[in-house]
Design a protein around this motif. Structure first.
Motif, PDB file in Angstrom:
ATOM      1  N   THR A  54      29.684  23.072  13.210  1.00 31.64           N
ATOM      2  CA  THR A  54      28.805  23.583  12.156  1.00 31.64           C
ATOM      3  C   THR A  54      29.171  22.881  10.861  1.00 31.64           C
ATOM      4  O   THR A  54      30.346  22.846  10.475  1.00 31.64           O
ATOM      5  CB  THR A  54      28.957  25.100  12.000  1.00 31.64           C
ATOM      6  OG1 THR A  54      28.651  25.731  13.244  1.00 31.64           O
ATOM      7  CG2 THR A  54      28.006  25.631  10.932  1.00 31.64           C
ATOM      8  N   VAL A  55      28.166  22.317  10.191  1.00 29.74           N
ATOM      9  CA  VAL A  55      28.438  21.481   9.025  1.00 29.74           C
ATOM     10  C   VAL A  55      27.545  21.865   7.850  1.00 29.74           C
ATOM     11  O   VAL A  55      26.481  22.463   8.010  1.00 29.74           O
ATOM     12  CB  VAL A  55      28.225  19.982   9.353  1.00 29.74           C
ATOM     13  CG1 VAL A  55      29.148  19.548  10.480  1.00 29.74           C
ATOM     14  CG2 VAL A  55      26.763  19.681   9.707  1.00 29.74           C
ATOM     15  N   HIS A  56      28.015  21.484   6.657  1.00 28.75           N
ATOM     16  CA  HIS A  56      27.218  21.477   5.438  1.00 28.75           C
ATOM     17  C   HIS A  56      26.966  20.023   5.057  1.00 28.75           C
ATOM     18  O   HIS A  56      27.892  19.199   5.081  1.00 28.75           O
ATOM     19  CB  HIS A  56      27.967  22.143   4.278  1.00 28.75           C
ATOM     20  CG  HIS A  56      27.860  23.624   4.251  1.00 28.75           C
ATOM     21  ND1 HIS A  56      28.856  24.429   3.735  1.00 28.75           N
ATOM     22  CD2 HIS A  56      26.879  24.475   4.655  1.00 28.75           C
ATOM     23  CE1 HIS A  56      28.490  25.690   3.831  1.00 28.75           C
ATOM     24  NE2 HIS A  56      27.300  25.749   4.385  1.00 28.75           N
ATOM     25  N   MET A  57      25.748  19.700   4.681  1.00 24.28           N
ATOM     26  CA  MET A  57      25.462  18.364   4.183  1.00 24.28           C
ATOM     27  C   MET A  57      26.184  18.141   2.853  1.00 24.28           C
ATOM     28  O   MET A  57      26.160  19.008   1.975  1.00 24.28           O
ATOM     29  CB  MET A  57      23.964  18.182   3.937  1.00 24.28           C
ATOM     30  CG  MET A  57      23.099  18.127   5.177  1.00 24.28           C
ATOM     31  SD  MET A  57      23.480  16.729   6.225  1.00 24.28           S
ATOM     32  CE  MET A  57      24.361  17.570   7.514  1.00 24.28           C
ATOM     33  N   VAL A  58      26.817  16.967   2.711  1.00 23.85           N
ATOM     34  CA  VAL A  58      27.409  16.591   1.428  1.00 23.85           C
ATOM     35  C   VAL A  58      26.847  15.263   0.940  1.00 23.85           C
ATOM     36  O   VAL A  58      27.265  14.748  -0.086  1.00 23.85           O
ATOM     37  CB  VAL A  58      28.950  16.522   1.512  1.00 23.85           C
ATOM     38  CG1 VAL A  58      29.534  17.895   1.734  1.00 23.85           C
ATOM     39  CG2 VAL A  58      29.402  15.566   2.606  1.00 23.85           C
ATOM     40  N   GLY A  59      25.901  14.711   1.638  1.00 22.90           N
ATOM     41  CA  GLY A  59      25.236  13.541   1.107  1.00 22.90           C
ATOM     42  C   GLY A  59      24.778  12.577   2.155  1.00 22.90           C
ATOM     43  O   GLY A  59      25.076  12.768   3.300  1.00 22.90           O
ATOM     44  N   PRO A  60      23.941  11.662   1.775  1.00 21.65           N
ATOM     45  CA  PRO A  60      24.326  10.278   1.871  1.00 21.65           C
ATOM     46  C   PRO A  60      25.411   9.978   0.836  1.00 21.65           C
ATOM     47  O   PRO A  60      25.716  10.808  -0.011  1.00 21.65           O
ATOM     48  CB  PRO A  60      23.042   9.521   1.555  1.00 21.65           C
ATOM     49  CG  PRO A  60      21.973  10.475   1.946  1.00 21.65           C
ATOM     50  CD  PRO A  60      22.519  11.826   1.571  1.00 21.65           C
ATOM     51  N   LEU A  61      25.948   8.776   0.940  1.00 18.74           N
ATOM     52  CA  LEU A  61      27.160   8.403   0.215  1.00 18.74           C
ATOM     53  C   LEU A  61      27.048   8.621  -1.287  1.00 18.74           C
ATOM     54  O   LEU A  61      27.962   9.151  -1.924  1.00 18.74           O
ATOM     55  CB  LEU A  61      27.494   6.931   0.508  1.00 18.74           C
ATOM     56  CG  LEU A  61      28.730   6.354  -0.188  1.00 18.74           C
ATOM     57  CD1 LEU A  61      29.956   7.160   0.182  1.00 18.74           C
ATOM     58  CD2 LEU A  61      28.927   4.904   0.228  1.00 18.74           C
ATOM     59  N   HIS A  62      25.917   8.230  -1.901  1.00 17.73           N
ATOM     60  CA  HIS A  62      25.828   8.274  -3.363  1.00 17.73           C
ATOM     61  C   HIS A  62      25.936   9.694  -3.905  1.00 17.73           C
ATOM     62  O   HIS A  62      26.302   9.905  -5.051  1.00 17.73           O
ATOM     63  CB  HIS A  62      24.510   7.644  -3.835  1.00 17.73           C
ATOM     64  CG  HIS A  62      23.297   8.446  -3.513  1.00 17.73           C
ATOM     65  ND1 HIS A  62      22.666   8.384  -2.293  1.00 17.73           N
ATOM     66  CD2 HIS A  62      22.609   9.359  -4.241  1.00 17.73           C
ATOM     67  CE1 HIS A  62      21.628   9.204  -2.291  1.00 17.73           C
ATOM     68  NE2 HIS A  62      21.572   9.806  -3.454  1.00 17.73           N
TER      69      HIS A  62
END
Length: 213
Positions: A134-142
């Protein structure tokens, strides 16, 4: 009057100021005052929205047009947009990496590409069971604001489920196949899946498909 009565909740709770829904229906039929519909707290619920529209027609009033939710990349119409749960940074996603040889722990940042999506994702693991993270989005890199950070490259992943809150659109029912747009999706693409849990505006959607039939 009887047609309006059939469309009212029928709880006879008295919240509208009348002893029975039948009396409230008679008042509506006589006054044609659509504003009085607000006197019934149950009519504000999503499961009575269609009934409210039908009552408005019987009262000779215009039915307000619902705001359409359309995916930008594919132009398809969605049922709702999905926002993060309260105090969370993104919707929760359950993912399954096809490469099972990589050791993954809670707190790890993962780089992966969802099957069927051309965009590389970065996500933080917040929970795990064997084979599912289970994850939270933290991006694409920028979006991370830092080009020098540690992550584990897990390659191609299957997206299994979303947990989030309905922000715009109609709250679905359990068992319903839905089209939705995650608010943080870069492509604003319509996803589809099966609703397996609903609590207020919070929903869980499984059997995720990036193709919409």
């Amino acid at each position: 009057m009887s047609e309006i009565e059939k469309l009212l909740p029928g709880y006879n709770c008295g919240s509208c100021g009348f002893r029975q829904c039948r009396d409230f229906a008679a008042e509506l039929s006589e006054t044609k005052n659509a504003e009085d519909l607000h006197k019934c707290p149950f009519l504000a619920r999503d499961n009575f929205k269609d009934n409210v529209d039908k009552i408005l027609v019987l009262l000779g009033k215009d039915v307000p047009m619902a705001e359409m939710i359309v995916g930008i990349i594919d132009g398809l119409e969605a049922d709702f947009t999905l926002a993060p749960l309260k105090d969370e940074c993104s919707c929760r996603e359950d993912i399954h990496p096809f490469d099972g040889s990589i050791e993954i722990e809670v707190g790890d940042i993962l780089r992966y590409r969802p099957l069927g999506c051309p965009v590389t994702h970065f996500a933080k693991v917040i929970d795990k069971v064997p084979g599912i993270y289970t994850v939270h989005m933290v991006g694409p890199l920028h979006r991370l604001g830092n080009d020098d950070f540690k992550f584990k490259d897990v390659g191609l992943c299957m997206i299994l489920a979303f947990d989030g809150k309905v922000a715009k659109g109609k709250i679905p029912k359990v068992g319903q196949t839905v089209r939705f747009v995650p608010e943080y999706c870069m492509m604003q693409k319509v996803h589809s899946g099966m609703v397996v849990g609903v609590e207020g505006k919070n929903v869980r959607i499984e059997a995720i498909d990036l193709k919409v039939w």
